[in-house]
Design a protein around this motif. Structure first.
Motif, short mmCIF file in Angstrom:
data_model
loop_
_atom_site.label_atom_id
_atom_site.label_comp_id
_atom_site.label_asym_id
_atom_site.label_seq_id
_atom_site.Cartn_x
_atom_site.Cartn_y
_atom_site.Cartn_z
N SER A 176 116.85 23.67 72.21
CA SER A 176 116.98 24.42 73.45
C SER A 176 116.86 23.51 74.66
N LEU A 233 113.10 30.47 73.11
CA LEU A 233 113.96 29.30 72.92
C LEU A 233 114.61 28.85 74.23
N ILE A 243 114.07 22.90 67.19
CA ILE A 243 114.95 23.58 68.13
C ILE A 243 115.71 22.55 68.97
#
Length: 416
Positions: free
Chosen positions: A297, A278, A295
């Protein structure tokens, strides 16, 4: 009626833009925010080991600071570039028609100069993904948006943030090749989809910054709105991603997709591996599971990252606008560094290349030394000499390009 006074104005992405006299004064808060963006990028380029914070407050604090700056700093950099494009093309009332031609000429010259400078810095071999060549592309992509007002620009930013990452995923799913890059940018595909700073995500930051640049940044109500919108977007982007990944099982779906035919036997190790990845994105997510798009990230290039990073950019800008007015003396060095952002950015890459530095080095306090030196030198330079060296040169080139464009519409064109 009292004559309207010229509003303060920033003069261009990555530093002052050359303009026709008289030049309105700069927006110090925008410069301060730009300095924070550059210093945040230095944190990533120099690595966690460069932070003296590790020795003073522990490794966890240094890692947290590094994680806070990674991705968000480059997003803030792009956001402020868009904001400056709006400020140099009419502020709250966008220029249109003939009066927009000279600013467009300046932007085109800047784009060419930044592309050449970015290519040169790339050749130095410093382990840095140079953003300047991407910037040149962003400026070109932003040209059709210059005549637009804040609502239209905000709508474009939202559309890019929502659709860009999904389209990128679909297109990249059908592309052959690997993700290994020898240079910061290798062509149009990198600029649009596969690079460290792909336009599929970063144009959302540029368009959002342009939308903000069409607002009255000196209005307390606007600043409060920016702070509220920033907090809401940050919570939506980062909080929404966390909710979908953890309580709602997004990471488990990634693990299941990666495990494939191996099934449950590999699901647990694949989930552990996915969690480790991540923080290791470099511009976009892998295409082996659509759940990667959940995600947020840094450098993942997802909708959630774009929404969250726009939110954090709004928060930083609102804070800097207020701080620059209420604490002018303490903020002056940051405003000075931000007004010379191009010089600071290029300078730190030159130093890293000449000294063989990388983010893997472990000598502490290098980041603090870089930042402190930049603040001192930029403050002295601005007090004694005015514009930064690269900013001055870039401004003169932009002036030369703009001088080729007539300053008034030909009479024959006006009669049509």
């Amino acid at each position: 009626m009292t004559p309207q006074q010229p509003q303060p104005q920033d003069r261009g992405p990555l530093g002052p833009a050359a303009g026709d006299a008289p030049r309105p004064r700069r927006v110090e808060g925008v410069d301060a925010a730009r300095a924070l963006a550059v210093f945040g990028m230095l944190t990533v380029h120099l690595g966690v080991g460069s932070l003296g914070l590790a020795g003073l407050a522990g490794e966890d604090a240094a890692e947290a600071f590094h994680g806070l700056t990674r991705g968000r700093s480059s997003a803030l950099f792009a956001f402020l570039a868009g904001l400056s494009l709006a400020l140099m093309t009419g502020r709250t009332v966008p220029l249109r028609g003939w009066e927009l031609r000279r600013p467009i000429a300046r932007i085109l010259v800047r784009a060419l100069a930044l592309a050449l400078l970015g290519g040169f810095l790339d050749l130095l071999g410093a382990p840095v993904a140079v953003i300047l060549t991407y910037y040149a592309g962003f400026f070109l992509l932003a040209l059709p948006m210059l005549p637009l007002g804040a609502p239209a620009l905000a709508a474009i930013a939202a559309a890019v943030a929502l659709a860009g990452p999904q389209l990128s995923y679909l297109i990249r799913s059908g592309m052959a090749g690997d993700d290994v890059r020898e240079d910061s940018i290798g062509g149009i595909a990198d600029l649009l989809l596969t690079g460290y700073y792909p336009a599929a995500t970063f144009m959302a930051f540029v368009a959002a910054g342009m939308a903000v640049g069409r607002l009255d940044l000196h209005s307390a109500r606007v600043r409060l709105g920016l702070a509220g919108a920033g907090a809401g977007l940050a919570a939506l982007g980062y909080g929404g991603s966390w909710l979908l990944l953890h309580p709602l099982g997004g990471l488990d779906r990634i693990a299941a997709d990666l495990a494939g035919e191996h099934g449950a036997a590999m699901a647990a190790p694949m989930r552990t591996w996915a969690e480790e990845q991540l923080g290791e994105m470099h511009g976009q997510v892998p295409v082996d599971s659509p759940s990667w798009l959940l995600i947020a990230s840094p450098h993942s290039g997802t909708t959630f990252e774009a929404v969250g990073a726009v939110g954090s950019s709004l928060l930083v800008l609102a804070a800097c606008l207020v701080a620059a007015e209420r604490a002018r003396a303490p903020m002056y060095p940051f405003a000075a560094a931000g007004a010379m952002a191009l010089t600071v950015y290029a300078g730190h890459i030159l130093v890293m290349a000449s000294e063989g530095m990388s983010h893997m080095d472990t000598a502490p306090f290098r980041w603090e030394l870089f930042v402190g030196t930049a603040l001192v030198l930029c403050t002295l330079w601005r007090l004694l000499l005015g514009r930064g060296p690269l900013e001055r040169g870039l401004g003169r080139l932009a002036d030369a390009g703009a001088s080729l464009v007539p300053d008034q519409e030909p009479p024959a064109a006006r009669r049509r």
